[in-house]
Design a protein around this motif. Structure first.
Motif, PDB file in Angstrom:
ATOM      1  N   LEU A   1       9.580  -0.663   9.553  1.00 10.43           N
ATOM      2  CA  LEU A   1       9.912  -0.084   8.250  1.00 10.43           C
ATOM      3  C   LEU A   1       9.435  -0.988   7.120  1.00 10.43           C
ATOM      4  CD1 LEU A   1      11.370   1.771   6.236  1.00 10.43           C
ATOM      5  CD2 LEU A   1      13.509   0.623   6.845  1.00 10.43           C
ATOM      6  N   ALA A   2       9.628  -2.289   7.259  1.00 10.33           N
ATOM      7  CA  ALA A   2       9.206  -3.229   6.219  1.00 10.33           C
ATOM      8  C   ALA A   2       7.692  -3.189   6.026  1.00 10.33           C
ATOM      9  CB  ALA A   2       9.660  -4.640   6.582  1.00 10.33           C
ATOM     10  N   ILE A   3       6.967  -3.142   7.136  1.00  8.62           N
ATOM     11  CA  ILE A   3       5.501  -3.096   7.046  1.00  8.62           C
ATOM     12  C   ILE A   3       5.050  -1.814   6.357  1.00  8.62           C
ATOM     13  CG2 ILE A   3       3.379  -2.925   8.405  1.00  8.62           C
ATOM     14  CD1 ILE A   3       4.754  -4.734  10.496  1.00  8.62           C
ATOM     15  N   MET A   4       5.656  -0.683   6.741  1.00  6.17           N
ATOM     16  CA  MET A   4       5.274   0.586   6.136  1.00  6.17           C
ATOM     17  C   MET A   4       5.627   0.609   4.649  1.00  6.17           C
ATOM     18  SD  MET A   4       3.746   2.317   8.452  1.00  6.17           S
ATOM     19  CE  MET A   4       3.604   3.840   7.515  1.00  6.17           C
ATOM     20  N   SER A   5       6.751   0.019   4.269  1.00  4.80           N
ATOM     21  CA  SER A   5       7.136  -0.008   2.854  1.00  4.80           C
ATOM     22  C   SER A   5       6.125  -0.788   2.027  1.00  4.80           C
ATOM     23  CB  SER A   5       8.534  -0.616   2.700  1.00  4.80           C
ATOM     24  OG  SER A   5       9.508   0.196   3.324  1.00  4.80           O
ATOM     25  N   ILE A   6       5.655  -1.904   2.569  1.00  9.01           N
ATOM     26  CA  ILE A   6       4.663  -2.721   1.861  1.00  9.01           C
ATOM     27  C   ILE A   6       3.356  -1.955   1.669  1.00  9.01           C
ATOM     28  CG2 ILE A   6       3.220  -4.788   2.077  1.00  9.01           C
ATOM     29  CD1 ILE A   6       5.612  -6.214   3.288  1.00  9.01           C
ATOM     30  N   LEU A   7       3.086  -1.021   2.588  1.00  6.40           N
ATOM     31  CA  LEU A   7       1.868  -0.221   2.433  1.00  6.40           C
ATOM     32  C   LEU A   7       1.906   0.616   1.158  1.00  6.40           C
ATOM     33  CD1 LEU A   7       1.069   1.032   6.054  1.00  6.40           C
ATOM     34  CD2 LEU A   7       0.014  -0.845   4.780  1.00  6.40           C
ATOM     35  N   GLY A   8       3.112   0.881   0.641  1.00  6.71           N
ATOM     36  CA  GLY A   8       3.200   1.567  -0.638  1.00  6.71           C
ATOM     37  C   GLY A   8       2.567   0.752  -1.756  1.00  6.71           C
ATOM     38  N   VAL A   9       2.730  -0.574  -1.709  1.00  5.67           N
ATOM     39  CA  VAL A   9       2.088  -1.471  -2.683  1.00  5.67           C
ATOM     40  C   VAL A   9       0.596  -1.562  -2.408  1.00  5.67           C
ATOM     41  CG1 VAL A   9       2.010  -3.844  -3.533  1.00  5.67           C
ATOM     42  CG2 VAL A   9       4.209  -2.790  -2.983  1.00  5.67           C
ATOM     43  N   PHE A  10       0.234  -1.658  -1.128  1.00  5.54           N
ATOM     44  CA  PHE A  10      -1.182  -1.752  -0.754  1.00  5.54           C
ATOM     45  C   PHE A  10      -1.941  -0.507  -1.205  1.00  5.54           C
ATOM     46  CE2 PHE A  10      -4.612  -1.365   2.481  1.00  5.54           C
ATOM     47  CZ  PHE A  10      -5.309  -2.520   2.162  1.00  5.54           C
ATOM     48  N   ALA A  11      -1.290   0.646  -1.160  1.00  6.22           N
ATOM     49  CA  ALA A  11      -1.944   1.891  -1.591  1.00  6.22           C
ATOM     50  C   ALA A  11      -2.324   1.825  -3.068  1.00  6.22           C
ATOM     51  CB  ALA A  11      -1.028   3.081  -1.325  1.00  6.22           C
ATOM     52  N   ILE A  12      -1.502   1.151  -3.876  1.00  4.15           N
ATOM     53  CA  ILE A  12      -1.833   0.984  -5.299  1.00  4.15           C
ATOM     54  C   ILE A  12      -3.107   0.155  -5.447  1.00  4.15           C
ATOM     55  CG2 ILE A  12      -1.058  -0.025  -7.478  1.00  4.15           C
ATOM     56  CD1 ILE A  12       1.813   0.602  -6.629  1.00  4.15           C
ATOM     57  N   ALA A  13      -3.210  -0.918  -4.663  1.00  2.38           N
ATOM     58  CA  ALA A  13      -4.383  -1.792  -4.736  1.00  2.38           C
ATOM     59  C   ALA A  13      -5.654  -1.073  -4.291  1.00  2.38           C
ATOM     60  CB  ALA A  13      -4.153  -3.031  -3.880  1.00  2.38           C
ATOM     61  N   GLN A  14      -5.484  -0.096  -3.375  1.00  2.00           N
ATOM     62  CA  GLN A  14      -6.640   0.664  -2.892  1.00  2.00           C
ATOM     63  C   GLN A  14      -6.942   1.865  -3.773  1.00  2.00           C
ATOM     64  OE1 GLN A  14      -8.607  -0.278  -0.148  1.00  2.00           O
ATOM     65  NE2 GLN A  14      -7.413  -2.136  -0.519  1.00  2.00           N
ATOM     66  N   ASN A  15      -6.227   1.946  -4.905  1.00  5.67           N
ATOM     67  CA  ASN A  15      -6.425   3.038  -5.863  1.00  5.67           C
ATOM     68  C   ASN A  15      -6.229   4.412  -5.220  1.00  5.67           C
ATOM     69  OD1 ASN A  15      -6.905   3.882  -8.516  1.00  5.67           O
ATOM     70  ND2 ASN A  15      -9.083   4.261  -8.104  1.00  5.67           N
ATOM     71  N   VAL A  16      -5.267   4.494  -4.329  1.00  5.21           N
ATOM     72  CA  VAL A  16      -4.939   5.769  -3.689  1.00  5.21           C
ATOM     73  C   VAL A  16      -4.069   6.576  -4.647  1.00  5.21           C
ATOM     74  CG1 VAL A  16      -3.673   6.862  -1.790  1.00  5.21           C
ATOM     75  CG2 VAL A  16      -5.108   4.859  -1.351  1.00  5.21           C
ATOM     76  N   LEU A  17      -4.418   7.826  -4.857  1.00  5.28           N
ATOM     77  CA  LEU A  17      -3.661   8.701  -5.750  1.00  5.28           C
ATOM     78  C   LEU A  17      -3.076   9.860  -4.950  1.00  5.28           C
ATOM     79  CD1 LEU A  17      -6.124   8.895  -8.779  1.00  5.28           C
ATOM     80  CD2 LEU A  17      -4.112   7.420  -8.538  1.00  5.28           C
ATOM     81  N   PRO A  18      -1.835  10.219  -5.222  1.00  2.00           N
ATOM     82  CA  PRO A  18      -1.234  11.350  -4.509  1.00  2.00           C
ATOM     83  C   PRO A  18      -1.884  12.667  -4.906  1.00  2.00           C
ATOM     84  CG  PRO A  18       0.229  10.587  -6.245  1.00  2.00           C
ATOM     85  CD  PRO A  18      -0.904   9.612  -6.179  1.00  2.00           C
TER      86      PRO A  18
END
Length: 557
Positions: A289-306
């Motif tokens: 769960l902790a790793i997946m939560s951090i991916l929310g921050v990583f997605a910002i760095a990768q310029n991922v948009l919903p």
């Protein structure tokens, strides 16, 4: 209908793995070959026969859901530090389960309970209390199932499949599996889900490492949160947000045990030792769960948009698509297909367990108690099968009625509701001091106050603009009490405090007025009974004297 062009490999891998999962689910009815799966003992709690490994996967599969792998990272992506509350709350779950679950398992096996409402009836001698506990559990489960459906729909949207029909088909498939195989289907599918998600987490860690780590990701996230100007967002908790964070952790941790699907997974274990071993090992899932939560921050760095993001209109889009979009962006298509299959199964497995648990509540505490007292085991199983389908439809209705910014709010709304049964089904495991009418009054008061508080919470957009005036979250502002503060408290926890206060104050008053209390049909020894205890009801006894082959917790296999 959208277009799946550019997603062909993802789609074929996804469909192939989902097909294998469907075959496993249907074949589960023959797993360990129960002589008669047409009983609530076999269909609803797997014959109380699951050992260490199966219990591990089932408990993890029902507690660590698409909420863990999709909704929680989406919350972090949209809100920042506040979204990480899911990590400490899941950490607290392990010791709570270790302490609470064995006592519940023992008394349930001694008396043949498959729901916590049956236990409340026996402990307090009140059919009315049991019925209200059952209805509360059913209503609270629907928003949690809705979270799974929203996350599943997000996976379809990222693969270019839009519309409601894919969701309907997926629901139909899981319904077919559980209708035939009962709890055995999600138990087997939980194994497949964990294998896929381990692959996904390892692949994600490799991608993060190749991209240079998370240091720059947090810097970019800080910049984005500052620019969004949405109240409560940031890489650090804002002023007063510590109380929201803390109460969300405590309330969520307590609510997990009260949810009926968690209890169903616990009661399917064959003995107390199995429960203790698995609760001690649950923090392994918390790491995921902790790793997946951090991916929310990583997605910002990768310029991922919903999907649906439109700054011109102020639309944040479907935040549940963030993690699937990230996987589509950074993974090869075949690997993204595996990830999508894992996310889909992570949504379908808990949805199945939740619907089974809610159906068990209706069948045992409402149908058999009020409508058909002489219902046979086969009839109970048949009713539960059909009710499990209706519960899924109820979850769809929740999605239509409540459309919060974060799907995690749906789980928190369900938690605020189910928290109110804790005095009846959890606190009572250690004490029977509370009067049955006091517990009932406290439950009604808690539910009423929780509903009022949730209604009063607005959904805020950029710069504090009110997007929707009601049911916009679960953090209840203390300013409603006339206090000049920005502090908000989890509504469910506040309602629980009031609930307990009413029960504690009303108990001596009711006894002073000599209002009859219910008869407690449990005994202290019931809470320590184990699988080898000769007083534990055997499966054939639980099935009204029918003679069956060895099965359940007392089977030689």
């Amino acid at each position: 209908m959208g277009s799946a062009v550019g997603h062909e490999t993802e789609l074929w891998v996804f469909l192939g793995l989902l097909g294998v999962a469907l075959i496993l689910g249907i074949a589960a009815s023959r797993w360990r070959q129960p002589r008669d799966i047409h009983s609530l003992e076999e269909w609803g709690v797997g014959g109380r026969a699951f050992g260490n490994w199966v219990t591990w996967f089932l408990l993890g599969g029902s507690a660590y859901t698409a909420y863990t792998f999709v909704a929680a990272p989406a919350f972090v992506y949209g809100a920042g530090a506040l979204g990480f509350f899911a990590v400490p709350f899941s950490t607290l779950c392990a010791p709570l389960v270790y302490v609470i679950a064995p006592r519940t398992w023992s008394v349930a096996h001694r008396h043949g309970f498959v729901t916590n409402a049956e236990y409340a009836r026996a402990r307090f001698g009140s059919r009315g209390l049991a019925a209200l506990v059952a209805l509360t559990g059913i209503v609270a489960t629907m928003p949690y199932i809705a979270v799974q459906l929203l996350c599943l729909q997000a996976v379809f949207r990222v693969m270019g499949i839009t519309g409601d029909w894919p969701l309907v088909i997926a629901l139909g498939l899981v319904a077919a599996c559980t209708f035939r195989s009962g709890l055995r289907a999600p138990a087997l599918l939980s194994i497949a889900k964990d294998i896929l998600m381990i692959w996904v987490i390892i692949a994600a860690l490799l991608v993060v490492a190749i991209a240079g780590g998370l240091g720059s990701a947090f810097d970019l996230a800080k910049l984005r949160y500052t620019m969004s100007a949405t109240p409560g967002t940031g890489v650090l908790l804002g002023p007063g947000a510590e109380w929201t964070y803390l109460t969300l952790i405590i309330g969520s941790a307590l609510s997990i045990f009260a949810y009926p699907h968690t209890l169903t997974s616990i009661l399917a274990a064959r003995d107390r030792a199995t429960i203790k071993r698995n609760s001690a090992a649950l923090p392994v899932y918390t790491l995921g769960l902790a790793i997946m939560s951090i991916l929310g921050v990583f997605a910002i760095a990768q310029n991922v948009l919903p999907i649906g993001f439109n700054p011109a209109t102020g639309s944040s889009g479907d935040l549940n698509t963030v993690i699937p979009q990230l996987f589509h962006t950074v993974f090869p298509q075949w690997c993204a297909g595996i990830a999508f299959a894992g996310l889909a199964i992570a949504a379908l497995v808990p949805a199945a367990v939740m619907s089974i648990a809610a159906a068990n509540l209706f069948t045992r505490s409402i149908y058999r108690e009020y409508l058909r007292p002489g219902a046979s085991p086969r009839e109970e199983a048949r009713v539960s099968r059909w009710v499990s389908l209706l519960v899924k439809l109820g979850a769809i209705a929740v999605i239509l009625l409540i459309n919060p910014r974060f799907s995690t709010d749906l789980q928190l709304i369900g938690g605020a509701i189910v928290l109110q049964i804790l005095p009846a089904v959890c606190l009572s495991l250690w004490t029977r001091w509370l009067h049955r009418w006091a517990v009932l009054l406290g439950l009604v008061a808690g539910l009423a106050v929780a509903a009022i508080m949730l209604y009063q919470v607005p959904q805020l957009g950029p710069r504090g603009v009110v997007v929707r005036p009601h049911f916009g979250g679960t953090g209840w502002p203390l300013s409603h009490l006339g206090l000049h503060t920005q502090i908000s408290i989890y509504a469910g926890l506040l309602a629980l405090v009031l609930n307990l206060g009413v029960a504690v104050v009303a108990t001596p008053v009711l006894r002073l007025l000599r209002i009859p209390d219910g008869v407690d049909t449990t005994r202290p020894a019931d809470y320590q009974a184990d699988g080898d205890d000769p007083t534990i009801k055997r499966l054939d006894d639980l099935l009204d004297g029918q003679t069956l082959q060895s099965a359940g917790a007392h089977s030689p296999y």
